[in-house]
Design a protein around this motif. Sequence first.
Motif, mmCIF file in Angstrom:
data_model
loop_
_atom_site.group_PDB
_atom_site.id
_atom_site.type_symbol
_atom_site.label_atom_id
_atom_site.label_comp_id
_atom_site.label_asym_id
_atom_site.label_seq_id
_atom_site.Cartn_x
_atom_site.Cartn_y
_atom_site.Cartn_z
ATOM 1 N N SER A 309 0.841 -1.191 0.000
ATOM 2 C CA SER A 309 0.000 0.000 0.000
ATOM 3 C C SER A 309 0.874 1.237 0.000
ATOM 4 O O SER A 309 1.693 1.433 0.907
ATOM 5 N N ASP A 310 0.684 2.079 -1.030
ATOM 6 C CA ASP A 310 1.444 3.330 -1.074
ATOM 7 C C ASP A 310 1.051 4.249 0.077
ATOM 8 O O ASP A 310 1.895 4.984 0.611
ATOM 9 N N GLU A 311 -0.255 4.195 0.452
ATOM 10 C CA GLU A 311 -0.722 5.060 1.539
ATOM 11 C C GLU A 311 -0.090 4.662 2.876
ATOM 12 O O GLU A 311 0.311 5.517 3.671
ATOM 13 N N LEU A 312 0.001 3.349 3.126
ATOM 14 C CA LEU A 312 0.549 2.862 4.394
ATOM 15 C C LEU A 312 2.055 2.642 4.341
ATOM 16 O O LEU A 312 2.694 2.464 5.378
ATOM 17 N N GLU A 313 2.587 2.619 3.112
ATOM 18 C CA GLU A 313 4.006 2.334 2.896
ATOM 19 C C GLU A 313 4.393 1.002 3.535
ATOM 20 O O GLU A 313 5.428 0.859 4.198
ATOM 21 N N ASP A 314 3.515 0.029 3.345
ATOM 22 C CA ASP A 314 3.746 -1.295 3.919
ATOM 23 C C ASP A 314 2.831 -2.290 3.206
ATOM 24 O O ASP A 314 1.897 -1.907 2.506
ATOM 25 N N PHE A 315 3.085 -3.574 3.411
ATOM 26 C CA PHE A 315 2.207 -4.607 2.883
ATOM 27 C C PHE A 315 1.001 -4.752 3.803
ATOM 28 O O PHE A 315 1.117 -4.628 5.029
ATOM 29 N N LYS A 333 -12.469 -2.362 -0.146
ATOM 30 C CA LYS A 333 -13.461 -1.815 0.782
ATOM 31 C C LYS A 333 -12.923 -0.604 1.545
ATOM 32 O O LYS A 333 -11.819 -0.633 2.073
ATOM 33 N N GLN A 334 -13.762 0.448 1.611
ATOM 34 C CA GLN A 334 -13.364 1.689 2.272
ATOM 35 C C GLN A 334 -13.958 1.850 3.667
ATOM 36 O O GLN A 334 -13.374 2.495 4.522
ATOM 37 N N LYS A 335 -15.156 1.324 3.886
ATOM 38 C CA LYS A 335 -15.841 1.474 5.179
ATOM 39 C C LYS A 335 -15.724 0.148 5.930
ATOM 40 O O LYS A 335 -16.460 -0.790 5.667
ATOM 41 N N LEU A 336 -14.802 0.082 6.870
ATOM 42 C CA LEU A 336 -14.524 -1.163 7.566
ATOM 43 C C LEU A 336 -15.377 -1.303 8.824
ATOM 44 O O LEU A 336 -15.734 -0.315 9.473
ATOM 45 N N GLY A 366 -9.386 0.667 2.029
ATOM 46 C CA GLY A 366 -9.024 0.932 0.653
ATOM 47 C C GLY A 366 -8.991 2.418 0.357
ATOM 48 O O GLY A 366 -9.555 3.227 1.093
ATOM 49 N N PRO A 367 -8.327 2.819 -0.725
ATOM 50 C CA PRO A 367 -8.225 4.238 -1.065
ATOM 51 C C PRO A 367 -9.568 4.820 -1.488
ATOM 52 O O PRO A 367 -10.482 4.093 -1.894
ATOM 53 N N GLY A 368 -9.708 6.122 -1.409
ATOM 54 C CA GLY A 368 -10.926 6.795 -1.821
ATOM 55 C C GLY A 368 -10.999 6.975 -3.326
ATOM 56 O O GLY A 368 -10.011 6.804 -4.061
ATOM 57 N N ASN A 369 -12.205 7.318 -3.806
ATOM 58 C CA ASN A 369 -12.440 7.633 -5.222
ATOM 59 C C ASN A 369 -11.997 6.517 -6.163
ATOM 60 O O ASN A 369 -11.349 6.753 -7.190
ATOM 61 N N GLN A 370 -12.339 5.278 -5.814
ATOM 62 C CA GLN A 370 -11.992 4.161 -6.690
ATOM 63 C C GLN A 370 -12.977 4.078 -7.858
ATOM 64 O O GLN A 370 -14.170 4.321 -7.694
ATOM 65 N N PRO A 371 -12.503 3.739 -9.035
ATOM 66 C CA PRO A 371 -13.390 3.631 -10.194
ATOM 67 C C PRO A 371 -14.282 2.404 -10.085
ATOM 68 O O PRO A 371 -13.953 1.443 -9.361
ATOM 69 N N PRO A 372 -15.410 2.397 -10.786
ATOM 70 C CA PRO A 372 -16.278 1.215 -10.777
ATOM 71 C C PRO A 372 -15.654 0.057 -11.537
ATOM 72 O O PRO A 372 -14.663 0.225 -12.261
ATOM 73 N N LEU A 373 -16.232 -1.115 -11.364
ATOM 74 C CA LEU A 373 -15.857 -2.269 -12.168
ATOM 75 C C LEU A 373 -16.523 -2.162 -13.528
ATOM 76 O O LEU A 373 -17.483 -1.404 -13.718
ATOM 77 N N PHE A 396 -23.027 9.102 -4.056
ATOM 78 C CA PHE A 396 -21.972 9.796 -4.787
ATOM 79 C C PHE A 396 -21.098 8.815 -5.574
ATOM 80 O O PHE A 396 -20.665 9.114 -6.687
ATOM 81 N N SER A 397 -20.834 7.631 -5.013
ATOM 82 C CA SER A 397 -20.025 6.640 -5.716
ATOM 83 C C SER A 397 -20.748 6.102 -6.948
ATOM 84 O O SER A 397 -20.102 5.702 -7.919
ATOM 85 N N ALA A 398 -22.079 6.069 -6.892
ATOM 86 C CA ALA A 398 -22.867 5.467 -7.970
ATOM 87 C C ALA A 398 -23.146 6.418 -9.122
ATOM 88 O O ALA A 398 -23.745 6.007 -10.120
ATOM 89 N N ARG A 399 -22.739 7.656 -9.023
ATOM 90 C CA ARG A 399 -22.996 8.608 -10.104
ATOM 91 C C ARG A 399 -22.437 8.085 -11.430
ATOM 92 O O ARG A 399 -21.297 7.620 -11.498
ATOM 93 N N ASN A 400 -23.247 8.191 -12.450
ATOM 94 C CA ASN A 400 -22.839 7.848 -13.820
ATOM 95 C C ASN A 400 -22.414 6.391 -13.969
ATOM 96 O O ASN A 400 -21.623 6.046 -14.849
#
Length: 508
Positions: A309-315, A333-336, A366-373, A396-400
Amino acid sequence: MTDSPQPPGLSWLHITALVLAGGLQTLTFSPFNWWWLGPVSIAVIALICLPLAPRLLFRAGWLVGVGLFGSGVSWVYVSISEYGNTSIPVSIILTTIFVTGLALFHGLAFWAWGKLASDSKARRLLLLPAIWVLGDWVRSWLLTGFPWLYLGTGQVDGPLAGYAPVVGVQGLTFWIVISGAVIAACYPLLQSKRYKPVAALLLAGLIPWITGPSLNNTQWTTLGETPLTISAMQGNVPQQIKWDPDFLKDQIVTYLGLTEDDWNRDLILWPETAIPIPQDQAGKVIDYIRTELGSGSTLITGIPWYGFSDELEDFTYRNSIMAIGNGSGLYQKQKLVPFGEYVPLEQWLRGLIGFFNLPMSSFSRGPGNQPPLSVGDHRVMPFICYEVAYPDFVAFSARNTNLLITISNDGWFGHSLGPLQHLQIARMRALETGRFMLRGTNNGITAIIDHKGQITETIPQFTRDTLRGEVYPVSGNTPFMESGSWPALTLAAILIVFVRKRTIPPIA
């Protein structure tokens, strides 16, 4: 000179009534669905609280919260006791702490109510909807949030459902509380035989309840002409063996067997952690799935992710969902879930009791603003378990995007109310966003939910089966997806600013 009458204290009758009034709200949710008890509960609470001294309102709100959460979410006991390897006395203590702790949100909201309205009954009635909604909002994010048992959720089958795509669940809650406050305001007027004001108040209060059903026919989004064929597998894997190394292969074989006749469906859904090994160790399973899938088919499955993880700088490990075949993408997953997926204050709590050492309770966010599948040419927004409870996050995540997916493992909560409430929450998210939602779970309730929040196909709980049906891709956004809960929250703030008691200092 005679002393002014003192406001009453909290008698045992008051205490009992407040707890019961909070418990009434649980009956507005699934599986009871007695939505009309929402305004009744609020009216009872208001009538008890209006004469109370402001200093007693914190206690009154806390009692309401104890009634609501004690009846509505004490199902956490199942996961603590049965699956957390925790003794019954300790499980009862932890459940009590959870319920009474959540009740503090109501206590603090009512404390603010007393501070802002002081002794004025008129101010209290006007401010109650604002205080209630803002209290719910704070509960949705403070300490990672617990956005459960919002009064508006019970309206997914009620008369206000038509307003959900416009104002969202917070807006529905706002009007339910207004309705209860109107009933409370009418009571003293009836006692004094002032029937005209009563009629005017009731007429104004009933307008949304009367007009709401007509909005059900409004199409806020556009359905595609060609549906997607879908299959969702419910493996009903016992929670006791979910993370047992001796049974990991058996679980994968179970889902492969359930999919044997469905490899050519447009979309195949396996539930949360259906592949119970990290993706970096599941290469052979993923490759096999790719060889079995039809050329136009996509399989989406829950699977743990392990990597740097780049955010955590660790595995780290993350709870994830990935698309295989005629689709692509990985969502983390963002909301744990506290204690289920991570342990707050881990350095002190980890290892004290079995509940603080549950399998896979070391996930990171998980990081924010992830793209949909992607599924073919369609954009599919996934949500894992608890995430679907956050209305603004989902909107907001479901837009478009064209379709919503939620996967879960509600096996942690057995035969309790939890899984049934979870399904109802997912239905409200589908209604708010005007999108079909495909819900895949380990042991139920797997379901197809249409863009009006109605279930079209389902598999009963605690059965091993495959659900087959169709979902329509959707385009366009509902008003709620554009604004979120901010109109309701802004209105609440405006009410507080203009209705609260203001002390004007004397001019020198």
